[in-house]
Every structure is written in C-alpha cells, then in structure tokens.
Design an enzyme around this catalytic site. Structure first.
Site, mmCIF file in Angstrom:
data_model
loop_
_atom_site.group_PDB
_atom_site.id
_atom_site.type_symbol
_atom_site.label_atom_id
_atom_site.label_comp_id
_atom_site.label_asym_id
_atom_site.label_seq_id
_atom_site.Cartn_x
_atom_site.Cartn_y
_atom_site.Cartn_z
ATOM 1 N N TYR A 59 -3.970 -2.630 -10.984
ATOM 2 C CA TYR A 59 -4.342 -3.042 -9.459
ATOM 3 C C TYR A 59 -4.637 -4.348 -9.634
ATOM 4 O O TYR A 59 -4.189 -5.341 -8.862
ATOM 5 C CB TYR A 59 -5.367 -2.443 -8.819
ATOM 6 C CG TYR A 59 -5.673 -2.673 -7.522
ATOM 7 C CD1 TYR A 59 -4.920 -2.219 -6.446
ATOM 8 C CD2 TYR A 59 -6.890 -3.422 -6.969
ATOM 9 C CE1 TYR A 59 -5.112 -2.823 -5.195
ATOM 10 C CE2 TYR A 59 -7.186 -3.911 -5.889
ATOM 11 C CZ TYR A 59 -6.536 -3.168 -4.767
ATOM 12 O OH TYR A 59 -6.650 -3.783 -3.652
ATOM 13 N N SER A 99 -6.515 -9.414 -3.422
ATOM 14 C CA SER A 99 -8.001 -8.807 -3.719
ATOM 15 C C SER A 99 -8.929 -9.653 -4.514
ATOM 16 O O SER A 99 -8.553 -10.552 -5.207
ATOM 17 C CB SER A 99 -7.767 -7.357 -4.200
ATOM 18 O OG SER A 99 -8.871 -6.888 -4.601
HETATM 19 N N1 LIG Z 1 -10.149 -1.363 0.987
HETATM 20 C C1 LIG Z 1 -10.636 -2.104 0.165
HETATM 21 O O1 LIG Z 1 -11.830 -2.093 -0.415
HETATM 22 C C2 LIG Z 1 -9.367 -3.402 -0.300
HETATM 23 C C3 LIG Z 1 -9.989 -4.437 -0.958
HETATM 24 C C4 LIG Z 1 -9.368 -5.196 -1.512
HETATM 25 C C5 LIG Z 1 -7.907 -5.270 -1.064
HETATM 26 N N2 LIG Z 1 -7.308 -4.080 -0.483
HETATM 27 C C6 LIG Z 1 -5.840 -4.195 0.118
HETATM 28 O O2 LIG Z 1 -5.754 -4.117 1.335
HETATM 29 C C7 LIG Z 1 -4.644 -3.376 1.764
HETATM 30 C C8 LIG Z 1 -4.979 -2.306 2.934
HETATM 31 O O3 LIG Z 1 -5.946 -1.477 2.272
HETATM 32 P P1 LIG Z 1 -6.626 -0.461 2.924
HETATM 33 O O4 LIG Z 1 -7.978 -0.265 2.228
HETATM 34 O O5 LIG Z 1 -6.622 -0.575 4.281
HETATM 35 O O6 LIG Z 1 -5.877 1.034 2.458
HETATM 36 P P2 LIG Z 1 -5.451 2.278 3.486
HETATM 37 O O7 LIG Z 1 -5.196 3.346 2.329
HETATM 38 O O8 LIG Z 1 -6.686 2.622 4.487
HETATM 39 O O9 LIG Z 1 -4.123 1.907 4.001
HETATM 40 C C9 LIG Z 1 -2.928 1.339 3.386
HETATM 41 C C10 LIG Z 1 -1.774 1.719 4.451
HETATM 42 O O10 LIG Z 1 -0.516 1.208 3.571
HETATM 43 C C11 LIG Z 1 0.241 2.202 3.794
HETATM 44 N N3 LIG Z 1 1.353 2.484 2.900
HETATM 45 C C12 LIG Z 1 1.250 2.805 1.444
HETATM 46 N N4 LIG Z 1 2.122 2.590 0.867
HETATM 47 C C13 LIG Z 1 3.228 2.034 1.705
HETATM 48 C C14 LIG Z 1 4.559 1.627 1.293
HETATM 49 N N5 LIG Z 1 5.387 1.706 0.432
HETATM 50 N N6 LIG Z 1 5.209 1.155 2.520
HETATM 51 C C15 LIG Z 1 4.473 1.074 3.612
HETATM 52 N N7 LIG Z 1 3.376 1.394 3.921
HETATM 53 C C16 LIG Z 1 2.637 2.034 2.844
HETATM 54 C C17 LIG Z 1 -0.560 3.683 3.918
HETATM 55 O O11 LIG Z 1 0.375 4.899 4.438
HETATM 56 C C18 LIG Z 1 -1.549 3.357 4.651
HETATM 57 O O12 LIG Z 1 -1.242 3.344 5.978
HETATM 58 C C19 LIG Z 1 -4.026 -3.143 0.561
HETATM 59 O O13 LIG Z 1 -3.050 -4.065 0.139
HETATM 60 C C20 LIG Z 1 -5.232 -3.040 -0.482
HETATM 61 O O14 LIG Z 1 -4.908 -3.293 -1.730
HETATM 62 C C21 LIG Z 1 -8.108 -3.230 0.074
#
Ligand SMILES: NC(=O)c1ccc[n+]([C@@H]2O[C@H](COP(=O)([O-])OP(=O)(O)OC[C@H]3O[C@@H](n4cnc5c(N)ncnc54)[C@H](O)[C@@H]3O)[C@@H](O)[C@H]2O)c1
Length: 254
Positions: free
Chosen positions: A155, A142
């Site tokens: 985080y 991130s």
């Molecule tokens: N959305 C953002 O702005 C953003 C920015 C930077 C990084 N990220 C990173 O991108 C990745 C995905 O984020 P997103 O926004 O799509 O989130 P999201 O919450 O939409 O999706 C995350 C998915 O991961 C699954 N999950 C959570 N814990 C788990 C576990 N222990 N085992 C298996 N699956 C699990 C959840 O069920 C969900 O389906 C994450 O690593 C997040 O840190 C997101």
C-alpha cells in the site's frame, strides 16, 4: 462558499467514504460532478443525496483499472457537459501486510487500482482539462507515502507511486494550465476503517487504538479531506502545483 460554480468535475471512488464526501463538497461549491465507482448502486445513492440538495450529477459505473472505461467516463462528461475542469483520482484499495507476508495477488490488486487507475485517470482527463482552458487534477496519496506505517508495505509503495506521478505530471502540464496535486490523508473515518478493524479479535478496541495513535486523538473526517480537495480544485490554489497536501492530525509531524 461557491468557488466551483461552472466547473465540471469527475470523482472516482465516489460511492463511499472520502470520494463521497468530495463529490458532495464539490457540488455544494457549485460544480457539476460525475460520480464514478465500481459500485454503481453506491454512486447512485450519493447522486440522490446531491440531487436532494439541488446539485447536478452524472453516474458512471467505472473500473479505474480499465483504460476503455476511463476513456468512456471522460467521454461521457464531454458529451454531457461539453468539457472537464477537475479530475479527482480517489479510488483506492488496501491490503495489510509486510513484503514477506503480502501475496502477489494483493500486490497486483493494490498497485493496479492506485497506480494504473491514477495513470489512466490522468491519461484521459488531462487532455480534456487542457482543452477546456486549464483546471485541476487531485490524486489521492496517503501518509503511507511519507512515513513508514507498519504492515502496509505494498500500500505504501502504491501511494508513493501516486505521489511521484503527481509531481512528474505537475511539471509536464504546468504550462498547459493543468495543475496536478495530491492529498496525503492520515487515518480517515470511512468504511475502510471498519474493514481493517473487523479483522481484529476486538474491533472496538482496535478502533480506539487507531484513534489514540493520532496526535490529535481522533480520526480525520472525510469532510476534512473534501475541504482540501475543494481548495485544490478551485482557483484559490492557483500557485499550488505538484504539492502533497498533508491532512493527518499530526501523524507525520512526530
Ligand atoms: N480511509 C483512510 O484512512 C485513508 C487514508 C489515506 C488514504 N486513503 C485513500 O483515500 C481513498 C478513498 O478511501 P476511502 O477510505 O474512502 O475508501 P472506501 O473503501 O470507503 O471507498 C473507496 C471507493 O472506491 C471504489 N473502488 C474501489 N476500487 C475501484 C475501482 N477499481 N474502480 C472504481 N472504483 C473503485 C469502491 O467501490 C469504494 O466506493 C483511497 O485511495 C485510499 O487509499 C484513505
């Protein structure tokens, strides 16, 4: 583009947001994709979407923090498809807070999914990818690993660890033909954003403020992160090793 024909991929956290978009994109480019998520129903929904477009998937309920489940996930792909070429360690969770305001439970939750999950994903996938003759690991970091973001202390630490283990693993496995890279997204429009804004008095205003602070004036889309993941998964990125690919609408350029 069909850069991934014949490749076998795993995407963790594939049931929602960025993971869903990555799974769909890898499939569109020709890969068979194993969808791993704690939420099996959500992963199943994504599998149906992909099947409607003619893609092949495998759904495996997996908690990335459990070694046995991660080993079984990789084992299922080897049993089903005879090998593994691409591992996307995308699952992640967030907790808002500064160091003083974050509880130890929040610390354990965030660190476990991001750091242990990425570690276990690499622990079981890298030998399989090596045995397949080489391939690609894509970890989800991130911009919080790169610049100070308010109220995201733990985080940021978790995503910093993902970046560091990415670089270390890239060096450890480069001679085996396993490329390890990570992506640093900015603020991406996923259900995650809704969970953050729902905590504010005026969620719509909070959402507008989050968009306004992006230099390009909007959220990054999950599909834009998926495009980067597909590039890193493909042989086009053969010289990209241990890199942190920033897709953030300009946040870190400020
Ligand atoms: N959305 C953002 O702005 C953003 C920015 C930077 C990084 N990220 C990173 O991108 C990745 C995905 O984020 P997103 O926004 O799509 O989130 P999201 O919450 O939409 O999706 C995350 C998915 O991961 C699954 N999950 C959570 N814990 C788990 C576990 N222990 N085992 C298996 N699956 C699990 C959840 O069920 C969900 O389906 C994450 O690593 C997040 O840190 C997101």
């Amino acid at each position: 583009m069909e850069r991934l024909v014949g490749k076998r991929a795993i995407v963790t956290g594939a049931g929602s947001g960025i993971g869903r978009a990555i799974a769909i994109r890898l499939s569109q480019e020709g890969a068979r994709v194993a969808l791993a998520d704690l939420d099996e129903e959500a992963a199943g929904g994504v599998a149906s979407e992909i099947a409607q477009a003619g893609g092949e998937t495998l759904v495996k309920k997996t908690d990335v923090t459990r070694a046995g489940e991660m080993e079984a996930l990789v084992g299922a792909v080897l049993d089903e498809w005879g090998g593994l070429d691409v591992m996307v360690n995308n699952a992640g969770v967030g907790v808002a807070g500064t160091a003083p305001t974050t509880g130890e439970e929040g610390y354990d939750f965030v660190m476990d999914v991001a750091v242990r999950g990425t570690f276990l994903g690499m622990k079981y996938a890298i030998p399989a990818i090596r045995d397949a003759g080489g391939g690609s690991v894509v970890n989800m970091s991130s911009v919080a690993a790169l610049v100070g973001i308010p109220d995201r202390a733990v985080y940021s630490a978790a995503k910093g660890a993902v970046l560091a283990i990415t670089r270390a693993a890239a060096i450890d496995h480069v001679e085996e033909g396993v490329r390890v890279n990570c992506i640093a997204p900015g603020t991406v429009d996923t259900p995650w954003i809704g969970r953050i804004t729902s905590g504010y008095d005026d969620p719509e205003e909070a959402r507008a403020n989050m968009q306004a602070r992006q230099p390009h004036g909007r959220f990054v889309s999950p599909e834009e992160i998926a495009a980067m993941a597909a590039y890193l998964a493909s042989d086009e990125s053969a010289s990209v090793i241990g890199a942190c690919m920033v897709v953030d609408g300009g946040v870190t350029a400020r």
